[in-house]
Design a protein around this motif. Structure first.
Motif, PDB file in Angstrom:
ATOM      1  N   ILE A   1     -43.678 -18.334   4.472  1.00  0.00           N
ATOM      2  CA  ILE A   1     -44.921 -18.438   4.040  1.00  0.00           C
ATOM      3  C   ILE A   1     -45.405 -18.305   2.722  1.00  0.00           C
ATOM      4  CG2 ILE A   1     -45.799 -17.553   6.270  1.00  0.00           C
ATOM      5  CD1 ILE A   1     -46.279 -14.807   5.182  1.00  0.00           C
ATOM      6  N   GLU A   2     -44.204 -18.080   1.687  1.00  0.00           N
ATOM      7  CA  GLU A   2     -44.511 -18.269   0.209  1.00  0.00           C
ATOM      8  C   GLU A   2     -45.010 -19.563   0.048  1.00  0.00           C
ATOM      9  OE1 GLU A   2     -40.634 -17.538  -1.346  1.00  0.00           O
ATOM     10  OE2 GLU A   2     -40.613 -15.335  -0.777  1.00  0.00           O
TER      11      GLU A   2
ATOM     12  N   PHE B   1     -44.426 -28.161  13.934  1.00  0.00           N
ATOM     13  CA  PHE B   1     -43.941 -27.378  15.211  1.00  0.00           C
ATOM     14  C   PHE B   1     -43.578 -25.657  14.532  1.00  0.00           C
ATOM     15  CE2 PHE B   1     -42.073 -25.236  19.043  1.00  0.00           C
ATOM     16  CZ  PHE B   1     -42.820 -25.962  20.096  1.00  0.00           C
ATOM     17  N   VAL B   2     -44.151 -24.825  14.941  1.00  0.00           N
ATOM     18  CA  VAL B   2     -43.875 -23.697  14.495  1.00  0.00           C
ATOM     19  C   VAL B   2     -43.649 -22.395  15.529  1.00  0.00           C
ATOM     20  CG1 VAL B   2     -44.942 -21.345  13.245  1.00  0.00           C
ATOM     21  CG2 VAL B   2     -45.289 -23.566  12.533  1.00  0.00           C
ATOM     22  N   VAL B   3     -42.562 -21.892  15.443  1.00  0.00           N
ATOM     23  CA  VAL B   3     -41.999 -20.709  16.482  1.00  0.00           C
ATOM     24  C   VAL B   3     -42.394 -19.417  15.608  1.00  0.00           C
ATOM     25  CG1 VAL B   3     -40.341 -19.896  17.929  1.00  0.00           C
ATOM     26  CG2 VAL B   3     -40.626 -22.401  17.503  1.00  0.00           C
ATOM     27  N   ILE B   4     -42.942 -18.477  16.381  1.00  0.00           N
ATOM     28  CA  ILE B   4     -43.098 -17.055  15.672  1.00  0.00           C
ATOM     29  C   ILE B   4     -42.166 -16.291  16.657  1.00  0.00           C
ATOM     30  CG2 ILE B   4     -44.622 -15.417  14.824  1.00  0.00           C
ATOM     31  CD1 ILE B   4     -46.609 -17.702  14.230  1.00  0.00           C
TER      32      ILE B   4
ATOM     33  N   LYS C   1     -51.192 -18.458   7.460  1.00  0.00           N
ATOM     34  CA  LYS C   1     -50.531 -19.182   6.092  1.00  0.00           C
ATOM     35  C   LYS C   1     -49.455 -20.342   6.595  1.00  0.00           C
ATOM     36  CE  LYS C   1     -50.826 -15.973   2.294  1.00  0.00           C
ATOM     37  NZ  LYS C   1     -49.816 -15.225   1.464  1.00  0.00           N
ATOM     38  N   LEU C   2     -48.766 -20.117   7.739  1.00  0.00           N
ATOM     39  CA  LEU C   2     -48.087 -21.148   8.405  1.00  0.00           C
ATOM     40  C   LEU C   2     -48.785 -22.220   8.718  1.00  0.00           C
ATOM     41  CD1 LEU C   2     -44.795 -19.550  10.247  1.00  0.00           C
ATOM     42  CD2 LEU C   2     -44.811 -21.194   8.254  1.00  0.00           C
ATOM     43  N   TRP C   3     -49.986 -22.127   9.444  1.00  0.00           N
ATOM     44  CA  TRP C   3     -50.912 -23.033  10.152  1.00  0.00           C
ATOM     45  C   TRP C   3     -51.230 -23.951   8.799  1.00  0.00           C
ATOM     46  CZ3 TRP C   3     -54.914 -21.085  13.978  1.00  0.00           C
ATOM     47  CH2 TRP C   3     -54.109 -20.238  14.890  1.00  0.00           C
TER      48      TRP C   3
ATOM     49  N   HIS D   1     -48.317 -27.192  15.969  1.00  0.00           N
ATOM     50  CA  HIS D   1     -48.487 -26.430  17.277  1.00  0.00           C
ATOM     51  C   HIS D   1     -47.696 -25.181  17.126  1.00  0.00           C
ATOM     52  CE1 HIS D   1     -50.035 -29.932  19.370  1.00  0.00           C
ATOM     53  NE2 HIS D   1     -48.761 -30.714  19.106  1.00  0.00           N
ATOM     54  N   VAL D   2     -47.969 -24.124  17.980  1.00  0.00           N
ATOM     55  CA  VAL D   2     -47.649 -22.984  17.568  1.00  0.00           C
ATOM     56  C   VAL D   2     -47.125 -22.445  19.012  1.00  0.00           C
ATOM     57  CG1 VAL D   2     -47.902 -20.376  17.014  1.00  0.00           C
ATOM     58  CG2 VAL D   2     -49.268 -22.382  15.858  1.00  0.00           C
ATOM     59  N   LEU D   3     -45.803 -21.763  19.103  1.00  0.00           N
ATOM     60  CA  LEU D   3     -45.074 -21.141  20.053  1.00  0.00           C
ATOM     61  C   LEU D   3     -44.813 -19.665  19.706  1.00  0.00           C
ATOM     62  CD1 LEU D   3     -44.023 -21.534  23.010  1.00  0.00           C
ATOM     63  CD2 LEU D   3     -41.734 -21.907  21.924  1.00  0.00           C
ATOM     64  N   VAL D   4     -45.341 -18.800  20.175  1.00  0.00           N
ATOM     65  CA  VAL D   4     -45.152 -17.340  19.939  1.00  0.00           C
ATOM     66  C   VAL D   4     -44.088 -16.816  21.118  1.00  0.00           C
ATOM     67  CG1 VAL D   4     -46.178 -15.070  20.135  1.00  0.00           C
ATOM     68  CG2 VAL D   4     -47.218 -17.158  18.922  1.00  0.00           C
ATOM     69  N   MET D   5     -43.084 -16.100  20.643  1.00  0.00           N
ATOM     70  CA  MET D   5     -41.917 -15.846  21.477  1.00  0.00           C
ATOM     71  C   MET D   5     -41.884 -14.218  21.363  1.00  0.00           C
ATOM     72  SD  MET D   5     -38.819 -18.302  21.611  1.00  0.00           S
ATOM     73  CE  MET D   5     -37.943 -17.610  20.052  1.00  0.00           C
ATOM     74  N   THR D   6     -41.605 -13.471  22.532  1.00  0.00           N
ATOM     75  CA  THR D   6     -41.532 -11.989  22.688  1.00  0.00           C
ATOM     76  C   THR D   6     -40.260 -11.767  23.695  1.00  0.00           C
ATOM     77  OG1 THR D   6     -42.060  -9.832  22.828  1.00  0.00           O
ATOM     78  CG2 THR D   6     -43.286 -11.575  24.148  1.00  0.00           C
ATOM     79  N   ALA D   7     -39.435 -10.876  23.077  1.00  0.00           N
ATOM     80  CA  ALA D   7     -38.418 -10.440  24.009  1.00  0.00           C
ATOM     81  C   ALA D   7     -38.834  -8.986  24.814  1.00  0.00           C
ATOM     82  CB  ALA D   7     -36.948 -10.314  23.455  1.00  0.00           C
TER      83      ALA D   7
END
Length: 700
Positions: free
Chosen positions: A384-385, A395-398, A411-413, A421-427
């Motif tokens: 994000i710098e 396409f962004v994966v967070i 900031k990525l958007w 498009h945003v895909l948020v992942m959690t384990a």
């Protein structure tokens, strides 16, 4: 102006000094805050106890008894007033040590009193110190003896210095309601109140503070609990609707060379049904012309990264660049290694950008990113710098998004004219109710099955006196060519103790598994990054058979040959952490084991945690039990969300109500997306104003 936004200093009986201490100690700044400072329990003054039924462990009792005698006993420091009272079952002795002269004059022998206080026993005699007393008048039609459920409020020692104990706060609240109960406006439409059989809002506030009876108290709690959840879901679903209207998204119309070539020639295993379902959901989202905002939940090892990669390849097929942002270098490196091993060297360029990336490599990376040649970038916050510029980010994966702030994500958007498009992942599997509350404005996908060929991990619980059996089992597994993790707890308050545990553990392991037959890696948070990486690599390459570590290996370590996870002092870990650690094994085709070591001294919750781990591998089941044990505020990532400022609703126990409310609010928006219909004007108005209760600005 809304009277409930009036600063609390202007309430009769408060004043400047009390206002300051109320704000500092309880964050009560205005009338609304005081109105929503609810009692945490109630003293039941609706019933009278007989003297024979009094027990010392009762918190408070109310007795109807006649004064038969009074006398002042002792002198100076030992002086006390003792009053004997009787009912038809026995004698109750009342004692005062302060205010003796005044109280002695007011008590009339032969008179029947309503006596209220905390009971005790002295030499077998029922006794009460400094009780409240009121003359009983059976002919009086007015309520007597405060015959209600009496509210008890949270206070502090500092507040008590200002006479703001529970009683003091009770007086202020009574004064506020007396003046402004008429100003508590209804904020739910009549059809909602009727559908859910709710009492009115003003009535609910009166009865949660000063309930006439237990039934009205329950109805008040239900009404205000409903309101919290309803307004929250209304806000989240409205944000979701506004998002689709406000943010157009790039259309991925093609599934081309990259996706098809990977799917047919490089994918080393068949996708599970769950993975295919999620890919289809993402595919549909990216064709609608609206920015995708989707949460992907999946248990440890369920194959989220492959789904993310294949979604990114669809973006690349449509001329866009993609990136994955992870919260730590270990996790970013793990994603990089996984993805490069899947795509190979000659298929598509993948780069890694973290705080450790050298300046020379950064310059090349920035150039290739700006030219559009670099299609997949994986990194940490470094992404994000400002100097990291994409030509066409689509396409962004967070990963593990709760570890990032809202500003960091946005900031990525902004790195593309049309938001990616945003895909948020959690384990970390999230209970359904928590997902609906924390991520209520996202669409949710779940991967709820493990890839084919993975055997469920067997979890066993052993006590300290069974350690020799565990050593024997470890030696058998090592003889089969397998590797073993041994994890010690790291609790910040006691790092010295924990390091000692680790050092003791290393000494024991070194005696039991001596050189040259066995080699041990040691990893903990006190090691320098280079030393930690060296030890990790020795284990990954199979040069060591045992890794003794603290929880630094919780995420980002992938060693398919490791088949045993031993967790020392397992009772000191939370459920989600135990589950994450267990997920470090079971990554190959061999049967894997998780061994929980504990002392015999287990708390009730500790026993439930260990029994749960033995009983199930299902992360979603585990997360539900974790929610019940710990409450939503203590589950990782929820504290800083700002959403879970729920005073009455409980996501662990009110699941059914929340699900009903969510479905009902969805129907409201289906029928009236703008909340423009006459019956919904009250809801529309709620967005424009601060109303007494759950203010909109508190859940934005």
């Amino acid at each position: 102006m809304d009277p409930f936004q009036t600063p609390i200093v202007y309430l009769k009986g408060v004043g400047q000094a009390r206002a300051e201490v109320l704000k500092k100690e309880l964050a009560l700044a205005n009338f609304e805050d005081l109105l929503r400072h609810f009692p945490f329990r109630y003293i039941d003054r609706t019933r009278y106890y007989k003297v024979k039924d009094i027990q010392a462990d009762l918190p408070y009792v109310q007795v109807l008894a006649r004064v038969v005698n009074k006398q002042v006993i002792g002198e100076k420091h030992t002086k006390r007033l003792v009053v004997q009272t009787r009912d038809d079952t026995g004698t109750l002795e009342l004692v005062w040590f302060k205010g003796i002269n005044w109280i002695e004059k007011t008590i009339i022998p032969g008179q029947v009193y309503i006596i209220f206080g905390k009971p005790g026993f002295f030499n077998g005699q029922a006794q009460m110190a400094h009780p409240e007393m009121e003359i009983y008048n059976p002919g009086n039609t007015q309520r007597q003896g405060n015959a209600t459920l009496q509210p008890v409020y949270n206070s502090t020692e500092k507040l008590k210095q200002f006479q703001l104990d529970s009683k003091g706060i009770q007086k202020l609240t009574a004064s506020l309601l007396e003046l402004h109960a008429k100003d508590i406006k209804e904020n739910l439409p009549l059809y909602v109140i009727n559908q859910f059989k709710l009492i009115g809002r003003a009535e609910a506030y009166r009865n949660i503070h000063f309930p006439a009876d237990a039934n009205l108290l329950n109805e008040a709690i239900q009404r205000l609990k409903f309101e919290e959840l309803f307004l929250l879901q209304l806000k989240l679903l409205r944000n979701k609707l506004l998002h689709t209207q406000k943010f157009r998204g790039n259309v991925f119309g093609t599934v081309g060379h990259y996706f098809n070539d990977f799917y047919h020639h490089k994918l080393p295993f068949a996708l599970t049904t769950a993975q295919k379902r999620v890919l289809k959901e993402i595919r549909q989202d990216t064709q609608r012309g609206v920015q995708m905002n989707r949460l992907l939940q999946g248990d440890v090892g369920s194959g989220k990264t492959v789904v993310a990669l294949m979604s990114m390849l669809i973006a690349v097929d449509n001329g866009f660049q993609t990136c994955i942002m992870a919260p730590t270098e270990i996790l970013a490196s793990q994603h990089y290694q996984t993805i490069t091993s899947l795509v190979g060297d000659d298929f598509i360029e993948v780069a890694l950008l973290t705080g450790s990336t050298k300046q020379k490599a950064r310059r090349v990376l920035h150039e290739r990113l700006e030219s559009g040649d670099l299609k997949i970038l994986i990194g940490t916050h470094a992404l994000i710098e400002d100097k990291v510029q994409f030509k066409n980010l689509g396409f962004v994966v967070i990963d593990e998004q709760h570890r990032f702030g809202v500003e960091q994500r946005s900031k990525l958007w902004r790195k593309n004219s049309v938001p990616p498009h945003v895909l948020v992942m959690t384990a970390t599997p999230i209970p359904r109710t928590l997902a609906m509350t924390l991520y209520g404005d996202l669409d949710v996908s779940v991967i709820d099955e493990l890839p084919a060929g993975r055997k469920p991990i067997q979890t066993l619980h052993f006590f300290e006196n069974q350690r020799l059996r565990v050593f024997g089992f470890m030696k058998k597994e090592i003889a089969l060519g397998r590797q073993i993790y041994i994890v010690y707890p790291l609790i910040q308050e006691s790092e010295k103790l924990d390091l000692k545990n680790l050092e003791d553990g290393i000494a024991v392991m070194s005696r039991e598994f001596p050189l040259p037959d066995y080699r041990i890696s040691i990893v903990h948070g006190k090691l320098k990054a280079a030393d930690k990486e060296f030890e990790m690599q020795r284990f990954i390459k199979g040069e060591t058979q045992i890794m003794v570590a603290t929880t630094v290996i919780e995420v980002g370590v992938n060693v398919p040959n490791a088949s045993v996870m031993i967790i020392e002092n397992a009772e000191r870990f939370g459920l989600s952490q135990l589950h994450q650690l267990r997920g470090r094994v079971g990554r190959g085709a061999d049967q894997s084991y998780c061994i929980l070591m504990s002392s015999h001294k287990l708390s009730h919750d500790g026993k439930i945690r260990l029994d749960t781990m033995v009983k199930t591998n299902n992360g979603f089941e585990i997360s539900e039990i974790d929610l019940q044990l710990r409450g939503p505020g203590n589950i990782e990532g929820t504290q800083q969300s700002g959403v879970l400022d729920l005073k009455l609703a409980n996501l662990a126990t009110d699941q059914e109500l929340l699900i009903r409310i969510r479905k009902f609010v969805e129907l409201i928006f289906e029928k009236d997306p703008q909340l423009a219909l006459p019956e919904n004007q009250i809801l529309h108005h709620s967005f424009q104003t601060k109303n007494a209760g759950l203010s909109w600005d508190k859940i934005s």
